[in-house]
Write a protein that holds these residues in place. Structure first.
Motif, PDB file in Angstrom:
ATOM      1  N   GLY A 137       0.815  -1.198   0.000  1.00  0.00           N
ATOM      2  CA  GLY A 137       0.000   0.000   0.000  1.00  0.00           C
ATOM      3  C   GLY A 137       0.855   1.257   0.000  1.00  0.00           C
ATOM      4  O   GLY A 137       1.975   1.286  -0.523  1.00  0.00           O
ATOM      5  N   ASN A 138       0.332   2.315   0.605  1.00  0.00           N
ATOM      6  CA  ASN A 138       1.063   3.581   0.679  1.00  0.00           C
ATOM      7  C   ASN A 138       1.975   3.674   1.891  1.00  0.00           C
ATOM      8  O   ASN A 138       2.817   4.566   1.952  1.00  0.00           O
ATOM      9  N   ARG A 139       1.797   2.739   2.838  1.00  0.00           N
ATOM     10  CA  ARG A 139       2.629   2.794   4.035  1.00  0.00           C
ATOM     11  C   ARG A 139       2.693   1.407   4.666  1.00  0.00           C
ATOM     12  O   ARG A 139       1.691   0.703   4.761  1.00  0.00           O
ATOM     13  N   ALA A 140       3.875   1.002   5.092  1.00  0.00           N
ATOM     14  CA  ALA A 140       4.064  -0.284   5.746  1.00  0.00           C
ATOM     15  C   ALA A 140       5.289  -0.204   6.646  1.00  0.00           C
ATOM     16  O   ALA A 140       6.307   0.379   6.269  1.00  0.00           O
ATOM     17  N   GLU A 141       5.161  -0.766   7.856  1.00  0.00           N
ATOM     18  CA  GLU A 141       6.251  -0.811   8.833  1.00  0.00           C
ATOM     19  C   GLU A 141       6.841   0.574   9.082  1.00  0.00           C
ATOM     20  O   GLU A 141       8.053   0.739   9.241  1.00  0.00           O
ATOM     21  N   GLY A 142       5.961   1.587   9.080  1.00  0.00           N
ATOM     22  CA  GLY A 142       6.393   2.948   9.376  1.00  0.00           C
ATOM     23  C   GLY A 142       7.070   3.657   8.232  1.00  0.00           C
ATOM     24  O   GLY A 142       7.598   4.759   8.413  1.00  0.00           O
ATOM     25  N   ARG A 143       7.032   3.074   7.046  1.00  0.00           N
ATOM     26  CA  ARG A 143       7.709   3.669   5.896  1.00  0.00           C
ATOM     27  C   ARG A 143       6.706   3.987   4.796  1.00  0.00           C
ATOM     28  O   ARG A 143       5.762   3.236   4.578  1.00  0.00           O
ATOM     29  N   PRO A 144       6.902   5.088   4.082  1.00  0.00           N
ATOM     30  CA  PRO A 144       6.004   5.423   2.974  1.00  0.00           C
ATOM     31  C   PRO A 144       6.408   4.700   1.691  1.00  0.00           C
ATOM     32  O   PRO A 144       7.591   4.471   1.429  1.00  0.00           O
ATOM     33  N   PHE A 145       5.403   4.345   0.897  1.00  0.00           N
ATOM     34  CA  PHE A 145       5.625   3.768  -0.422  1.00  0.00           C
ATOM     35  C   PHE A 145       4.715   4.494  -1.409  1.00  0.00           C
ATOM     36  O   PHE A 145       3.693   5.072  -1.030  1.00  0.00           O
ATOM     37  N   TYR A 146       5.095   4.461  -2.680  1.00  0.00           N
ATOM     38  CA  TYR A 146       4.436   5.311  -3.673  1.00  0.00           C
ATOM     39  C   TYR A 146       4.034   4.516  -4.918  1.00  0.00           C
ATOM     40  O   TYR A 146       4.591   4.720  -6.002  1.00  0.00           O
ATOM     41  N   PRO A 147       3.071   3.607  -4.776  1.00  0.00           N
ATOM     42  CA  PRO A 147       2.658   2.825  -5.957  1.00  0.00           C
ATOM     43  C   PRO A 147       2.078   3.682  -7.067  1.00  0.00           C
ATOM     44  O   PRO A 147       2.138   3.306  -8.240  1.00  0.00           O
ATOM     45  N   ALA A 148       1.527   4.853  -6.713  1.00  0.00           N
ATOM     46  CA  ALA A 148       0.949   5.718  -7.735  1.00  0.00           C
ATOM     47  C   ALA A 148       2.004   6.295  -8.666  1.00  0.00           C
ATOM     48  O   ALA A 148       1.679   6.763  -9.769  1.00  0.00           O
ATOM     49  N   GLU A 149       3.263   6.269  -8.249  1.00  0.00           N
ATOM     50  CA  GLU A 149       4.339   6.792  -9.087  1.00  0.00           C
ATOM     51  C   GLU A 149       4.697   5.845 -10.223  1.00  0.00           C
ATOM     52  O   GLU A 149       5.499   6.181 -11.093  1.00  0.00           O
ATOM     53  N   GLY A 150       4.119   4.656 -10.200  1.00  0.00           N
ATOM     54  CA  GLY A 150       4.391   3.692 -11.261  1.00  0.00           C
ATOM     55  C   GLY A 150       5.611   2.845 -10.962  1.00  0.00           C
ATOM     56  O   GLY A 150       6.170   2.855  -9.866  1.00  0.00           O
ATOM     57  N   GLY A 151       6.040   2.094 -11.962  1.00  0.00           N
ATOM     58  CA  GLY A 151       7.170   1.195 -11.784  1.00  0.00           C
ATOM     59  C   GLY A 151       6.715  -0.186 -11.348  1.00  0.00           C
ATOM     60  O   GLY A 151       5.715  -0.343 -10.643  1.00  0.00           O
ATOM     61  N   ASP A 152       7.445  -1.208 -11.771  1.00  0.00           N
ATOM     62  CA  ASP A 152       7.118  -2.577 -11.398  1.00  0.00           C
ATOM     63  C   ASP A 152       7.500  -2.847  -9.953  1.00  0.00           C
ATOM     64  O   ASP A 152       8.238  -2.079  -9.320  1.00  0.00           O
ATOM     65  N   THR A 168      12.007   4.389 -10.560  1.00  0.00           N
ATOM     66  CA  THR A 168      11.549   5.739 -10.225  1.00  0.00           C
ATOM     67  C   THR A 168      12.429   6.329  -9.126  1.00  0.00           C
ATOM     68  O   THR A 168      13.261   5.637  -8.538  1.00  0.00           O
ATOM     69  N   ASP A 169      12.213   7.605  -8.826  1.00  0.00           N
ATOM     70  CA  ASP A 169      12.976   8.266  -7.769  1.00  0.00           C
ATOM     71  C   ASP A 169      12.588   7.777  -6.379  1.00  0.00           C
ATOM     72  O   ASP A 169      13.306   8.030  -5.410  1.00  0.00           O
ATOM     73  N   VAL A 170      11.459   7.086  -6.272  1.00  0.00           N
ATOM     74  CA  VAL A 170      10.997   6.615  -4.962  1.00  0.00           C
ATOM     75  C   VAL A 170      11.151   5.097  -4.840  1.00  0.00           C
ATOM     76  O   VAL A 170      10.495   4.474  -4.002  1.00  0.00           O
ATOM     77  N   GLN A 171      12.014   4.487  -5.644  1.00  0.00           N
ATOM     78  CA  GLN A 171      12.267   3.044  -5.518  1.00  0.00           C
ATOM     79  C   GLN A 171      12.740   2.735  -4.110  1.00  0.00           C
ATOM     80  O   GLN A 171      13.556   3.451  -3.532  1.00  0.00           O
ATOM     81  N   SER A 172      12.229   1.660  -3.542  1.00  0.00           N
ATOM     82  CA  SER A 172      12.569   1.298  -2.165  1.00  0.00           C
ATOM     83  C   SER A 172      12.483  -0.207  -2.011  1.00  0.00           C
ATOM     84  O   SER A 172      11.831  -0.898  -2.809  1.00  0.00           O
ATOM     85  N   THR A 173      13.122  -0.735  -0.962  1.00  0.00           N
ATOM     86  CA  THR A 173      13.136  -2.172  -0.713  1.00  0.00           C
ATOM     87  C   THR A 173      12.761  -2.451   0.732  1.00  0.00           C
ATOM     88  O   THR A 173      13.256  -1.789   1.647  1.00  0.00           O
ATOM     89  N   LEU A 174      11.884  -3.419   0.950  1.00  0.00           N
ATOM     90  CA  LEU A 174      11.500  -3.861   2.284  1.00  0.00           C
ATOM     91  C   LEU A 174      11.528  -5.381   2.303  1.00  0.00           C
ATOM     92  O   LEU A 174      11.019  -6.029   1.377  1.00  0.00           O
ATOM     93  N   SER A 175      12.116  -5.950   3.346  1.00  0.00           N
ATOM     94  CA  SER A 175      12.208  -7.406   3.468  1.00  0.00           C
ATOM     95  C   SER A 175      11.210  -7.901   4.501  1.00  0.00           C
ATOM     96  O   SER A 175      10.955  -7.243   5.516  1.00  0.00           O
ATOM     97  N   ARG A 176      10.667  -9.072   4.249  1.00  0.00           N
ATOM     98  CA  ARG A 176       9.610  -9.614   5.106  1.00  0.00           C
ATOM     99  C   ARG A 176       9.703 -11.136   5.058  1.00  0.00           C
ATOM    100  O   ARG A 176      10.137 -11.713   4.073  1.00  0.00           O
TER     101      ARG A 176
END
Length: 800
Positions: free
Chosen positions: A155-170, A190-198
């Motif tokens: 979604g837009n936020r997980a584990e206290g971190r923001p994510f930006y699916p609306a910005e596109g990108g796989d 994208t400029d908001v590419q991020s990585t979260l491990s689970r």
């Protein structure tokens, strides 16, 4: 399987066997009537006319025509060998009759294809081809797959971190074999590419040494929403169930199924409750089957025939302990999060598809072609890629006798051996084939050579190798094609990286297929003449070329003993499939496991029983030190999960800061005693209108927002404070080793005055350790002094 019973679970093994016997009697009677060739008047009916173009009837009752001329070579040009065939009419198509088709290898008429120097691969682009690193920092990555619905899981936020699916990108999911987790790389490029491990809370069983994963990406299956398994995914576990080498293997292991939709209990916190956006989250499995204890490859089947679409093909490297085998897993209706009901599933073991694994930790790529109905399997040990027809083969016998480790003993659990599947060698001579990907248009297959670092490109229709690219990386694992950009991605073990193949420009002149049109025409004609049952609509013309018309299955009549469960010291042995479920509660056997301490490698305690009994934090389970943040101690909460003594929640109520446990109990600040070398998690819940600040009185205390590897500088050097303020999410406070006595405060930043300030004393364990020693020394010293004084007093009295 028990017709007429009121409850599905009233069907016992004896009942199923009895009904099977009755059904057999009915069938034998009907078959006997069908073989009576006399009419009511006693006359024999005239035989059905046979096809006119046949040779004289041979003694064995088979009618055969003459062979056709040999066809043209299947490959038009290039260095890859092709195939020729010839056919004849055979009636009936029976294993006792001659085969209607013969094949032989052939050399393409043209040794060099005219477009080799000017053509390109769509997924590579054209111009100078390079390898671009997309993300790094993984832990022995084995496979990668793209999520069919980016943004659904986090979604837009997980584990206290923001994510930006609306910005596109796989969104790429990477399996980490080194720490048994999955890394989610969002908004790629994208400029908001991020990585979260689970990972799973019980990762040492459900996700141990993950080597492959695959998504259900079928978005138009035609199934109703309650039966559509879109966005489900399965992970392959390459382990004989050793619980991180703390227990002798029992081979009760196989692929685990998850639903990536975070709602409905599919994602939980440590306690097992709904996961909030500010706290650590864990996968909760939807199902698991246990018939592939060394699974190194897996692929979802995009078929539309089953009720739920949960069919996966797997490379079981254990097989018959001599050679690996292909296994088809149909999870059917998953038991869902929290349940342990494995009574409804269908597993087919293809014992004639022999698969040789490669070196330890090597991924085996697998893809299923959606229209050709073939599963392609990279076989690292033999240097081949095999192609197996997914709708071929026949039931031979139950698998419970030869492979007695399975998930459930109820008759509704189908575990069978299939034989006579159509298989062929699609490509050979490959140096340790590993990762594999199918182009989005289904026309090309990409195969990675682990030893050379090459990625080979094959034409699906002809099997010809079109070209290759040299990556310079010698530990390539899984590969996947981007669904949006059509670029090829792959993981590399040695560099712990996710990479993609990139050209300097777009490919405008792609390679043409090497298939010979004349060969295809002759094959169409042969298919029309050879009457193959149930294959008239099959677009894969190769089905007649690789079918073993002489194959016969080896049936074995089951008996009731096959329903005995060898894995009978866990909850799977119960006739009630819900006995180990959070809806049924804990049974007496599970309750007795709480105090078991016989944790030895070869002890009688079955660790599977611990998980099935609702234990995530148990003295016998591995890596308890990793269940909480650094230095924390877990406490098991039966059937739910566990809590950590270094985890708290922070809320602002009535303009005051309050600290509560994860179970909702308010904690008085004076009861919190921070210890050195421990990371404390204070999760600020997201419904606050105010920011909460953590203020350390010493720079020996680290105050970190979310990521313990990130050290934030002090905001006010003159006051020698470390301050971090957030409105929601985790504050991680770590006490460094050299700390002696310090304090940490939590307060509401936006209030005009501090409404409530918590000062939590940091206790040095060295002082606590020395204190009893000091007390003991003082007591001993006092006794020595008294004894000495008494001794001298007696000597003086004697002299007097």
């Amino acid at each position: 399987p028990c017709c007429g019973y009121e409850s599905y679970y009233d069907c016992t093994a004896d009942s199923a066997k009895r009904l099977d016997t009755q059904l057999t009697e009915y069938l034998q009677k009907m078959l006997g009537e069908a073989t009576d060739l006399t009419n009511e008047n006693g006359s024999t009916p005239a035989p059905t006319p046979l096809p006119p173009v046949v040779s004289p009837t041979p003694p064995n009752g088979c009618f055969t025509d003459e062979f056709s001329p040999w066809s043209e070579c299947s490959v038009e040009c290039g260095s890859t060998m092709g195939l020729q065939f010839r056919w004849r009419k055979v009636v009936p198509l029976s294993p006792s009759c001659p085969s209607p088709v013969e094949t032989q290898p052939c050399t393409p008429p043209e040794g060099i294809c005219g477009d080799e120097e000017i053509s390109c691969v769509l997924e590579f682009g054209s111009g100078d081809i390079s390898i671009e690193k997309v993300a790094s920092g993984f832990n022995s990555p084995r496979d990668v797959a793209f999520h069919p619905t980016p943004g659904l899981h986090l979604g837009n936020r997980a584990e206290g971190r923001p994510f930006y699916p609306a910005e596109g990108g796989d969104e790429a999911w990477v399996v980490n074999g080194g720490n048994h987790s999955v890394s989610i790389v969002t908004s790629i490029g994208t400029d908001v590419q991020s990585t979260l491990s689970r990972r799973d809370r019980g990762y040492y069983h459900y996700m141990i040494n993950g080597t492959a994963l695959s998504f259900n990406s079928v978005k138009d299956s035609g199934r109703t929403p309650d039966r559509d398994a879109l966005n489900y995914w399965a992970i392959c576990n390459d382990n004989p169930n050793t619980y991180l080498d703390t227990k002798e293997p029992n081979y009760f292991m196989g692929p685990t199924l998850y639903n990536s939709d975070p709602s409905n209990g599919n994602t939980v916190n440590r306690l097992g409750d709904e996961c909030l956006k500010e706290e650590p989250c864990y996968f909760l499995h939807a199902d698991m089957l246990h018939e592939a204890p060394a699974c190194i490859g897996i692929a979802h089947d995009p078929e539309r025939d089953t009720s739920y679409g949960n069919v996966y093909w797997a490379f079981d490297a254990t097989g018959d302990r001599r050679m690996g085998q292909l296994v088809r897993f149909d999870f059917q209706q998953p038991h869902g999060p929290g349940s342990m009901d494995h009574s409804v599933a269908a597993i087919r073991r293809y014992v004639e598809v022999e698969l040789e694994r490669g070196p330890p930790g090597v991924h085996a790529g697998m893809v299923v072609h959606p229209t050709r109905k073939e599963v392609y399997v990279a076989v690292p040990g033999s240097g081949q890629v095999l192609a197996i027809r997914t709708d071929s083969g026949s039931f031979a016998r139950t698998a419970r006798e030869e492979y007695p480790i399975y998930s459930n003993r109820l008759p509704s659990f189908e575990y069978s051996i299939w034989e006579c599947a159509d298989q062929r060698v699609f490509a050979s001579g490959i140096h340790t084939p590993t990762g594999m990907a199918l182009s989005n248009d289904g026309e090309r297959i990409f195969v990675a050579e682990r030893n050379t670092g090459k990625i080979l490109v094959y034409d699906v229709a002809s099997g010809s190798q079109l070209t290759f690219v040299n990556t310079g990386l010698n530990s390539i694992g899984g590969m996947a094609i981007s669904p949006s950009t059509n670029e090829l991605y792959f993981v590399d073990d040695d560099t712990n990286s996710l990479n993609k193949v990139k050209g300097t420009s777009k490919c405008l002149l792609p390679f043409a297929s090497r298939i010979n049109p004349s060969f295809t025409s002759e094959l169409v004609n042969a298919r029309e003449q050879i009457d193959l049952p149930n294959e008239k609509e099959d677009i894969n013309l190769n089905s007649i070329l690789f079918k073993d018309f002489k194959c016969t299955v080896d049936p074995v009549i089951p008996n009731s003993s096959f329903f005995d469960q060898v894995h009978d010291d866990t909850g799977y042995a119960s006739d009630d499939p819900d006995v180990q479920s959070n809806t049924a509660g804990m049974d007496d056997t599970a309750a007795l496991l709480a105090n078991r301490t016989d944790c030895g490698y070869d002890s009688e305690l079955n660790f599977d029983a611990l998980l099935l009994g609702g234990y995530y934090c148990h003295t016998c389970l591995p890596e308890l030190e990793n269940m909480c943040d650094r230095g924390g101690t877990c406490s098991n909460i039966q059937w739910r999960g566990y809590t950590c003594d270094n985890e708290y929640r922070v809320v602002v109520r009535n303009e005051k800061v309050q600290i509560i446990t994860t179970e909702g109990t308010i904690v008085e600040p004076e009861l919190i005693k921070l210890k050195k070398d421990v990371t404390y998690r204070f999760t600020v819940l997201g419904d606050n209108e105010h920011e909460v600040c953590a203020i350390a009185s010493s720079d020996n205390i680290s105050v970190v927002y979310n990521d313990p590897a990130l050290r934030l500088g002090r905001s006010n050097a003159e006051e020698d404070l470390t301050t971090v303020c957030i409105d929601k999410g985790p504050l991680l406070i770590h006490i460094r080793d050299e700390t002696t006595v310090s304090s940490i405060s939590l307060r509401d930043k936006n209030s005009t005055e501090i409404q409530l300030e918590y000062k939590m004393q940091v206790m040095d364990e060295r002082v606590l350790w020395h204190l009893p020693v000091l007390i003991t020394g003082i007591v001993v010293g006092v006794f020595i002094a008294i004894g000495t004084a008494f001794y001298f007093m007696r000597k003086i009295s004697k002299k007097k």
